[in-house]
Design an enzyme around this catalytic site. Structure first.
Site, PDB file in Angstrom:
ATOM      1  CD  GLN A 115      -2.384  -1.234   2.796  1.00 29.60           C
ATOM      2  OE1 GLN A 115      -3.393  -0.631   3.122  1.00 29.60           O
ATOM      3  NE2 GLN A 115      -1.745  -1.992   3.653  1.00 29.60           N
ATOM      4  CG  ASN A 116       4.071   1.247   2.427  1.00 27.47           C
ATOM      5  OD1 ASN A 116       2.964   1.424   2.918  1.00 27.47           O
ATOM      6  ND2 ASN A 116       5.051   0.630   3.060  1.00 27.47           N
ATOM      7  CB  VAL A 117       2.852   6.032  -2.407  1.00 28.06           C
ATOM      8  CG1 VAL A 117       1.425   5.507  -2.544  1.00 28.06           C
ATOM      9  CG2 VAL A 117       2.932   7.049  -1.264  1.00 28.06           C
ATOM     10  CG  HIS A 131      -3.049   2.340  -1.755  1.00 31.22           C
ATOM     11  ND1 HIS A 131      -3.046   2.337  -0.377  1.00 31.22           N
ATOM     12  CD2 HIS A 131      -4.181   1.670  -2.113  1.00 31.22           C
ATOM     13  CE1 HIS A 131      -4.128   1.694   0.073  1.00 31.22           C
ATOM     14  NE2 HIS A 131      -4.811   1.270  -0.964  1.00 31.22           N
ATOM     15  CB  CYS A 133      -1.696  12.912 -22.923  1.00 32.50           C
ATOM     16  SG  CYS A 133      -0.225  12.858 -21.882  1.00 32.50           S
ATOM     17  CB  CYS A 137       0.776  16.860 -23.874  1.00 33.79           C
ATOM     18  SG  CYS A 137      -0.376  16.753 -22.481  1.00 33.79           S
ATOM     19  N   GLY A 192       2.951  -4.271   9.058  1.00 38.10           N
ATOM     20  CA  GLY A 192       2.896  -2.815   9.235  1.00 38.10           C
ATOM     21  C   GLY A 192       1.695  -2.125   8.638  1.00 38.10           C
ATOM     22  CD  GLU A 206       0.177   0.094  19.040  1.00 32.28           C
ATOM     23  OE1 GLU A 206      -0.634  -0.346  19.885  1.00 32.28           O
ATOM     24  OE2 GLU A 206       1.062   0.920  19.283  1.00 32.28           O
TER      25      GLU A 206
HETATM   26  P1  OAD Z   1      -1.451   3.157   8.871  1.00 27.69           P
HETATM   27  O1  OAD Z   1      -0.750   4.421   9.212  1.00 27.69           O
HETATM   28  O2  OAD Z   1      -2.926   3.163   8.908  1.00 27.69           O
HETATM   29  O3  OAD Z   1      -0.976   1.993   9.849  1.00 27.69           O
HETATM   30  C1  OAD Z   1       0.366   1.780  10.135  1.00 27.69           C
HETATM   31  C2  OAD Z   1       0.440   0.530  10.972  1.00 27.69           C
HETATM   32  O4  OAD Z   1       1.803   0.211  11.145  1.00 27.69           O
HETATM   33  C3  OAD Z   1      -0.169   0.640  12.369  1.00 27.69           C
HETATM   34  O5  OAD Z   1      -1.006  -0.482  12.600  1.00 27.69           O
HETATM   35  C4  OAD Z   1       1.039   0.628  13.320  1.00 27.69           C
HETATM   36  O6  OAD Z   1       0.753  -0.041  14.547  1.00 27.69           O
HETATM   37  C5  OAD Z   1       2.030  -0.178  12.487  1.00 27.69           C
HETATM   38  N1  OAD Z   1       3.443   0.110  12.778  1.00 27.69           N
HETATM   39  C6  OAD Z   1       4.037   1.285  13.092  1.00 27.69           C
HETATM   40  N2  OAD Z   1       5.362   1.142  13.213  1.00 27.69           N
HETATM   41  C7  OAD Z   1       5.633  -0.161  12.963  1.00 27.69           C
HETATM   42  C8  OAD Z   1       6.826  -0.943  12.908  1.00 27.69           C
HETATM   43  N3  OAD Z   1       8.026  -0.402  13.143  1.00 27.69           N
HETATM   44  N4  OAD Z   1       6.728  -2.265  12.634  1.00 27.69           N
HETATM   45  C9  OAD Z   1       5.511  -2.831  12.391  1.00 27.69           C
HETATM   46  N5  OAD Z   1       4.359  -2.148  12.426  1.00 27.69           N
HETATM   47  C10 OAD Z   1       4.406  -0.839  12.689  1.00 27.69           C
HETATM   48  O7  OAD Z   1      -0.874   2.688   7.445  1.00 27.69           O
HETATM   49  P2  OAD Z   1      -1.520   1.739   6.361  1.00 27.69           P
HETATM   50  O8  OAD Z   1      -2.239   0.600   6.995  1.00 27.69           O
HETATM   51  O9  OAD Z   1      -0.473   1.447   5.370  1.00 27.69           O
HETATM   52  O10 OAD Z   1      -3.553   5.346   1.506  1.00 27.69           O
HETATM   53  O11 OAD Z   1      -2.594   2.709   5.709  1.00 27.69           O
HETATM   54  C11 OAD Z   1      -3.343   2.273   4.629  1.00 27.69           C
HETATM   55  C12 OAD Z   1      -3.582   3.413   3.675  1.00 27.69           C
HETATM   56  O12 OAD Z   1      -4.197   4.499   4.362  1.00 27.69           O
HETATM   57  C13 OAD Z   1      -2.320   4.017   3.085  1.00 27.69           C
HETATM   58  O13 OAD Z   1      -1.851   3.299   1.958  1.00 27.69           O
HETATM   59  C14 OAD Z   1      -2.763   5.389   2.703  1.00 27.69           C
HETATM   60  C15 OAD Z   1      -3.587   5.737   3.922  1.00 27.69           C
HETATM   61  O14 OAD Z   1      -4.537   6.716   3.790  1.00 27.69           O
HETATM   62  C16 OAD Z   1      -3.127   6.012   0.393  1.00 27.69           C
HETATM   63  O15 OAD Z   1      -2.158   6.721   0.372  1.00 27.69           O
HETATM   64  C17 OAD Z   1      -3.979   5.780  -0.796  1.00 27.69           C
END
Ligand code: OAD
Length: 254
Positions: A114-116, A132, A143, A163, A200, A228
């Site tokens: 999901q990471n960009v 994502h 275009c 363009c 994560g 968590e």
């Molecule tokens: P979140 O920010 O929602 O969640 C991050 C998760 O990582 C949490 O559950 C933390 O507990 C965990 N975490 C933090 N540090 C960690 C570590 N060192 N090791 C393991 N876990 C850790 O991020 P995402 O779930 O990726 O959308 O969020 C999903 C989407 O919501 C993203 O892709 C983004 C956002 O809005 C877009 O950009 C389209």
């Protein structure tokens, strides 16, 4: 079960698995210094999270929706230009490198992120399903061509295509569909793998959060790594509590 015995069991399943799919979220890049999006309500970010989660300080609907971009493209681009600068200063961590190594070990391996931030690429992962989008990709509104642009900072905001059309970040915003082909590949991997590893992610953003349950329904074992508890933790076969930068290398090396 102690973390050590959970880790041993998970490592055994990983060794036995012929087909492995992995889903990563912002938490895997937290130890690199990239802000996550959300922290559990009412809790300050931990030291490992380093920087405050983005949605603590910004409203997603002001910055990460097509409507926000239509209303104020300059504001949205300023925010992405700031994030690009922040990410450019970060390096992949041991969690990213461990997954790049796992790709070499397994014949059938799919990395879905999901990471960009592009840190999986920089760690050496080759085949990545970016459901994502990517903060280093831009798409022309006229275009529709998608190109890479690694300049930091971008010299002119909002940037324009050759363009003449205005460029937007090639990121999936709230309310938008995921790239269809990439998403289909992610679903296929979840349905066909023996082991689905989730690292994560808060497991609250759909449809990404549906992949682990889908894998489980199709018979895969699900292993979660997170600092968590998440809505997925109860359904996972093993939920390893701790930083992915430590747990992933331990899991993959053992
Ligand atoms: P979140 O920010 O929602 O969640 C991050 C998760 O990582 C949490 O559950 C933390 O507990 C965990 N975490 C933090 N540090 C960690 C570590 N060192 N090791 C393991 N876990 C850790 O991020 P995402 O779930 O990726 O959308 O969020 C999903 C989407 O919501 C993203 O892709 C983004 C956002 O809005 C877009 O950009 C389209």
């Amino acid at each position: 079960m102690t973390l050590t015995s959970q880790l041993e069991q998970a490592a055994l399943w990983l060794r036995q698995a012929r087909s492995v799919a992995v889903l990563t979220g912002a938490g895997i890049s937290a130890e690199s210094g990239v802000p996550t999006f959300r922290a559990p309500a009412g809790r300050a970010p931990t030291v490992r999270e380093g920087v405050p989660p983005l949605w603590n300080n910004f409203r997603a609907e002001d910055l990460a929706t097509p409507e926000a971009f239509q209303r104020d493209p300059l504001l949205v681009w300023q925010w992405y230009d700031w994030r690009r600068g922040l990410i450019a200063a970060c390096k992949p961590n041991l969690g990213h490198f461990a997954l790049a190594g796992l790709e070499d070990q397994k014949e059938d391996f799919t990395l879905i992120t999901q990471n960009v931030d592009g840190l999986h690429n920089r760690a050496g992962s080759r085949k990545i399903l970016k459901i994502h989008g990517d903060i280093w990709w831009v798409q022309c509104l006229s275009c529709h061509k998608v190109t890479s642009d690694f300049r930091v900072p971008l010299p002119a905001l909002p940037p324009h295509c050759s363009c003449g059309g205005m460029l937007r970040p090639a990121i999936v915003w709230f309310g938008e569909s995921l790239p269809l082909q990439t998403w289909n590949q992610a679903e296929t991997a979840a349905q066909s793998c023996d082991l689905f590893l989730v690292a994560g992610t808060s497991a609250v953003v759909y449809p990404a959060a549906s992949l682990a349950p889908l894998a489980k329904r199709h018979g895969a074992r699900v292993i979660e790594i997170n600092m968590e508890e998440t809505p997925l933790s109860g359904a996972a076969d093993i939920s390893l509590r701790g930083p992915s930068g430590e747990i992933l290398p331990a899991l993959i090396a053992s």
